[in-house]
Design a protein around this motif. Structure first.
Motif, PDB file in Angstrom:
ATOM      1  N   ILE A 129       0.873  -1.179   0.000  1.00  0.00           N
ATOM      2  CA  ILE A 129       0.000   0.000   0.000  1.00  0.00           C
ATOM      3  C   ILE A 129       0.903   1.219   0.000  1.00  0.00           C
ATOM      4  O   ILE A 129       1.731   1.398   0.893  1.00  0.00           O
ATOM      5  CB  ILE A 129      -0.928   0.029   1.230  1.00  0.00           C
ATOM      6  N   ASP A 179      -6.997  -0.044   7.675  1.00  0.00           N
ATOM      7  CA  ASP A 179      -6.019  -1.138   7.725  1.00  0.00           C
ATOM      8  C   ASP A 179      -5.817  -1.588   9.169  1.00  0.00           C
ATOM      9  O   ASP A 179      -6.540  -1.161  10.076  1.00  0.00           O
ATOM     10  CB  ASP A 179      -4.699  -0.698   7.078  1.00  0.00           C
ATOM     11  N   SER A 180      -4.822  -2.423   9.397  1.00  0.00           N
ATOM     12  CA  SER A 180      -4.609  -2.973  10.733  1.00  0.00           C
ATOM     13  C   SER A 180      -4.192  -1.912  11.738  1.00  0.00           C
ATOM     14  O   SER A 180      -4.339  -2.113  12.951  1.00  0.00           O
ATOM     15  CB  SER A 180      -3.545  -4.074  10.670  1.00  0.00           C
ATOM     16  N   ARG A 246      -5.263  -9.005   6.042  1.00  0.00           N
ATOM     17  CA  ARG A 246      -4.314  -8.128   6.734  1.00  0.00           C
ATOM     18  C   ARG A 246      -4.968  -7.287   7.826  1.00  0.00           C
ATOM     19  O   ARG A 246      -4.574  -6.150   8.069  1.00  0.00           O
ATOM     20  CB  ARG A 246      -3.613  -7.209   5.734  1.00  0.00           C
ATOM     21  N   TRP A 248      -7.938  -5.830   7.923  1.00  0.00           N
ATOM     22  CA  TRP A 248      -8.747  -4.703   7.446  1.00  0.00           C
ATOM     23  C   TRP A 248     -10.144  -4.772   8.069  1.00  0.00           C
ATOM     24  O   TRP A 248     -10.660  -5.849   8.378  1.00  0.00           O
ATOM     25  CB  TRP A 248      -8.864  -4.720   5.934  1.00  0.00           C
TER      26      TRP A 248
END
Length: 578
Positions: A129, A179-180, A246, A248
């Motif tokens: 990303i 995201d994480s 991941r 998300w």
């Protein structure tokens, strides 16, 4: 008493409907979150396997070893069209873009880019990303290409996840993906990207369309319900879902405007119902005061008018039935005449090409005889004899086309059919200046068909391509034959393209000038391919021109490997002008 009862019913209905429609809205939001999550995963999984496939492509490895990248971009463009990827790029070991489905990216250097550096360090596919200067995020899959266990380049696949932002955008809903680390990477409001959820909700300006939708819910929570979240002090419904990628998360914010609208709609109907009941009560009381004689008199007048209308409708219906019978007879006669005209035009269209070729060979034979070269003239006479046999075969097949039947089918090598068709078109090629590139595989491509009918289809497509490139300064036609799950023959030209794809295969549809064509070639070709169990399609190429593609089922004994496509061998360019 009646008014108090009506008010109680309306109040109870408001409470019950509010709870019910709120749960429906929440269920719809949860379903929407699940669908959005599935769409994101499908897009990621679909693009994930692409770098692995392209990293094993012999053409890419050979191009990086030889520094000859003349065919890489064309190869990537072909893969991009088939796969539907946003962009495909080939980087050499220095990070320079040497091949791309978007030619504007050629020459760009990504030596320090994370997707390039990380891909060179591992043998696995790397997902990266990258935050761009515009505030948007770029999502890429990349994988190292190896030669003798040494990294020689990187294949990069851009994943277009921003397409979902436009699809999900709604006046009453907002969607974001984090995201994480809790950072927003996809959002229906571009100003949310790169922020956390709390910061994004506080920073959202009150003039947005989403805020205006929330303003419509004022008064809803006066009933004592607890909202899920607040957006600048206003209550919204928040639904979260996990994306199995991941860490998300997908978060959806929905206003309660639809709930309030539905509740108000039902309450309005209830109030209207009470008003109608009240009005009907007064109407019944007023009707009792009217005279019985006046009532029967009006009923009698209405019955007389109804009888008159029925009589007129019966007469009109009889007249319409008589007109319909005459129209059916006329239509049947017109269909017979249309069928006769189509067959006559088809015979003229299909025999015109062999006659033109015979005229050319006769002129050549005459010149050879004058020059006392009878052996070479004998070859021209033999070709004329072959053309006469072909004319007989064409008329026989046109009769078969008219009665929707066919002769027995045999095994045919599609490569020989292509070569025979080009031989038939040799006189036209010599008179023009079109460059013809033919690519045929080394192994036979066997199909079950009638070779003459196959050549008829190929000649029709080739003639159309020649006509389409008349206005081109450097006319070029590409013919490519591939054998995978099906036998696929592609014919591409650099003409002006196709204006009307919907009517292209309709009989008598043509863009040619009067006297140059009657519009039956493609209609007949499509019918022949369909009867052979295949398909004939057309589209406009991305770089201009038209692309025709004929697909036929392979014969079982044609290949020993079911899913392997034999390496294609180019027959080389054919220069028409001599």
């Amino acid at each position: 008493m009646s008014i108090a009862l009506a008010v109680s019913i309306v109040w109870i209905s408001n409470l019950w409907l509010t709870d019910r429609f709120t749960e429906r809205t929440r269920s719809a939001a949860e379903l929407r979150v699940a669908l959005y999550s599935s769409a994101i995963m499908s897009e990621l999984q679909r693009n994930r396997v692409v770098p692995l496939l392209l990293s094993r492509d012999p053409l890419m490895v050979e191009a990086l070893n030889s520094d000859d990248f003349s065919a890489t971009s064309r190869r990537l463009i072909s893969f991009s069209e088939e796969i539907g990827a946003a962009s495909l790029r080939l980087l050499d070991e220095q990070g320079r873009t040497v091949g791309s489905s978007d030619r504007t990216q050629l020459g760009q250097t990504h030596r320090n880019a994370a997707f390039f550096v990380n891909a060179l360090r591992t043998n696995e596919t790397v997902f990266t990303i990258t935050e761009l200067d515009t505030g948007a995020f770029q999502f890429t899959y990349s994988r190292r290409l190896e030669s003798e266990k040494q990294g020689i380049g990187v294949i990069v696949v851009d994943v277009d996840l921003r397409q979902f932002e436009g699809r999900w955008r709604s006046p009453s809903d907002a969607v974001m993906i984090t995201d994480s680390e809790g950072r927003i990477i996809i959002a229906t409001d571009p100003r949310w990207r790169g922020q956390t959820v709390d910061v994004a909700l506080v920073a959202q300006p009150p003039s947005s369309a989403f805020r205006r939708a929330i303003d419509a819910t004022n008064g809803y929570f006066e009933l004592g319900r607890s909202p899920d979240a607040y957006l600048r002090g206003e209550a919204v419904m928040q639904v979260e879902g996990r994306i199995l990628f991941r860490g998300w998360r997908l978060i959806s914010f929905s206003s309660y405007a639809s709930v309030r609208e539905r509740v108000n709609g039902v309450l309005a109907l209830e109030i209207m119902g009470f008003a109608i009941i009240l009005a009907l009560t007064f109407y019944v009381l007023s009707r009792r005061a009217q005279s019985a004689a006046g009532f029967f008199r009006r009923e009698s007048e209405q019955l007389r008018e109804l009888n008159q209308r029925l009589s007129r409708e019966i007469a009109e219906r009889k007249k319409m039935q008589e007109t319909l019978a005459v129209a059916e007879q006329t239509l049947a006669q017109s269909q017979k005449l249309a069928a006769l005209g189509e067959m006559s035009a088809a015979v003229s269209h299909e025999l015109n090409q062999p006659l033109a070729a015979m005229k050319t060979y006769l002129a050549g034979a005459k010149l050879l005889l004058q020059r006392k070269r009878p052996e070479e003239a004998q070859s021209s006479f033999q070709r004329i004899d072959d053309l006469i046999e072909r004319m007989g075969a064409i008329t026989k097949q046109l009769k078969s086309y008219a009665r929707k039947g066919g002769d027995s089918l045999l095994e045919v090598d599609l490569r020989e059919a292509v070569s025979g068709s080009l031989s038939m078109m040799e006189p036209q090629l010599k008179r023009g200046d079109a460059q013809v590139d033919v690519t045929l595989p080394d192994e036979p491509v066997m199909v079950i068909a009638d070779r003459v009918r196959l050549e008829q289809v190929i000649i029709n497509l080739f003639r159309n391509a020649l006509d389409a490139t008349k206005t081109s300064k450097t006319p070029k036609i590409e013919i490519m034959l591939n054998a995978g799950e099906t036998a696929t023959l592609s014919l591409r030209d650099n003409g002006e393209g196709i204006e009307n794809l919907d009517e292209l295969f309709e009989p008598f549809y043509t863009t040619k000038q009067p006297g140059e064509g009657v519009g039956l070639g493609l209609a007949i070709s499509s019918s022949i391919v369909t009867e052979l169990g295949g398909s004939l399609t057309a589209r406009n190429g991305q770089s201009g021109g038209a692309v025709f593609e004929m697909q036929l089922p392979l014969h079982n004994s044609a290949h020993t490997t079911a899913n392997a496509t034999p390496p294609a061998q180019s027959a080389g360019p054919i220069k028409a002008a001599e």
